[in-house]
Design an enzyme around this catalytic site. Sequence first.
Site, PDB file in Angstrom:
ATOM      1  N   SER A  57       0.831  -1.205   0.000  1.00 43.85           N
ATOM      2  CA  SER A  57       0.000   0.000   0.000  1.00 43.85           C
ATOM      3  C   SER A  57       0.871   1.263   0.000  1.00 43.85           C
ATOM      4  O   SER A  57       1.708   1.421  -0.882  1.00 43.85           O
ATOM      5  CB  SER A  57      -0.962  -0.032   1.196  1.00 43.85           C
ATOM      6  OG  SER A  57      -1.930   0.995   1.097  1.00 43.85           O
ATOM      7  N   ASP A  71      -8.222  -2.939  -7.431  1.00 45.63           N
ATOM      8  CA  ASP A  71      -7.641  -2.666  -6.123  1.00 45.63           C
ATOM      9  C   ASP A  71      -8.698  -2.069  -5.200  1.00 45.63           C
ATOM     10  O   ASP A  71      -9.275  -1.009  -5.488  1.00 45.63           O
ATOM     11  CB  ASP A  71      -6.462  -1.709  -6.285  1.00 45.63           C
ATOM     12  CG  ASP A  71      -5.737  -1.457  -4.984  1.00 45.63           C
ATOM     13  OD1 ASP A  71      -6.239  -0.662  -4.173  1.00 45.63           O
ATOM     14  OD2 ASP A  71      -4.664  -2.059  -4.773  1.00 45.63           O
ATOM     15  N   HIS A  93      -6.512  -5.668  -1.685  1.00 52.51           N
ATOM     16  CA  HIS A  93      -5.506  -4.627  -1.469  1.00 52.51           C
ATOM     17  C   HIS A  93      -4.474  -5.193  -0.509  1.00 52.51           C
ATOM     18  O   HIS A  93      -4.780  -5.460   0.649  1.00 52.51           O
ATOM     19  CB  HIS A  93      -6.143  -3.367  -0.889  1.00 52.51           C
ATOM     20  CG  HIS A  93      -5.199  -2.209  -0.737  1.00 52.51           C
ATOM     21  ND1 HIS A  93      -4.624  -1.581  -1.819  1.00 52.51           N
ATOM     22  CD2 HIS A  93      -4.716  -1.575   0.367  1.00 52.51           C
ATOM     23  CE1 HIS A  93      -3.850  -0.593  -1.394  1.00 52.51           C
ATOM     24  NE2 HIS A  93      -3.872  -0.571  -0.073  1.00 52.51           N
TER      25      HIS A  93
END
Length: 396
Positions: free
Chosen positions: A177, A273, A341
Amino acid sequence: MAASSGEWLSRAAMVLVLGLVVASSAKAGDVDMVFLKSAVSTGAVCLDGSPPVYHFSPGSGSGANNWLVHMEGGGWCRNAQECSVRQGNFRGSSKFMRPLSFSGIIGGNQRNNPDFYNWNRIKVRYCDGSSFTGDVETVETSTNLHFRGARVWNAIIEDLLAKGMSKAQNALLSGCSAGGLAAILHCDQFRDLLPATANVKCFSDAGFFVDGKDITGNDFVRTFYKDVVNLHGSAKNLPSSCTSKMSPDLCFFPQNVVPTLRTPLFILNAAYDAWQIKNVLAPSAADKKKTWAKCKLDITACSSSQLTTLQNFRTDFLAALPKPEQSPANLSIFIDSCYAHCQSGSQDTWLAQGSPVVEKTQIGKAVGDWFHDREVSRRIDCPYPCNPTCKNRDDD
């Protein structure tokens, strides 16, 4: 209610050694925290002024001279209000951090992580809100906010170099991330700090955030990133290979940075995502009637028109990926069609029975093959919902 400093110190059983504070594990399997107290004097601190933290599991055997540095994710803060909220939790203060277990790419089990299990494995905690790029000297008395992410990264890397990483034979800078974005932004710098003879590469999981328009046609994420860069003073710490060509805030987008990199890179991302669907495509500011609320929580609850929008997002996402002719050397890409994610930090998505597969290959195997030069690949999945091996998750 947060514990008092005395209670917290007692619980963590801390010992001061050579400017470091090491917190003992809370339970079996947890990896100790290293509080880098010596860095505070250089201004390398979290948003609230507390010391940086990383978790360290030493390498052994054939992995004793190999290093994997994995950076934690957790979004960004773009104004004093958002950053002040982080001061009260582990996103902005090491006072709230605790020991944790390692899994996935930093797991220590040979069967579950055959290519990296016995390396020196480090998880760098994220408490600055700028993907480790901020560096503002002034600290306003009213907020006590310290925008020092770049100093935190430098201090931790310097400490690891002193611990033996300066003699690394193999090294991988990775992240998920906001940490996956940091792995891209710091990639070439990391390469330059290590021996010229070392095999050094970078790995970004769910860090390829695209410069896309939201459902109303506005550039929400571009404005958001511009605010982050301006607030944290990030411009001088973004890759000069990009900032020499365009505005610094545009160099927060990997699609503008990756083609300028010199260091081999692996991009792992979901085409759908989950964070980007929620915050780039359909942020709350663009979805005031909350018509996307159910879809953002569960892709199977999306309407046919929303699915069309998602398929168009995937098309734009794939178009933003670096082309083979403009990529750094040995670029590998793994794009699955999951609504997810971050997929490298959990064993069930990294390398396990039932893990996501693209072209008959699991994520952990693809990354290991790429790092050890067994295969350089460009795996791009078919459109949703074609992949039954997907595990929908939204971790960071």
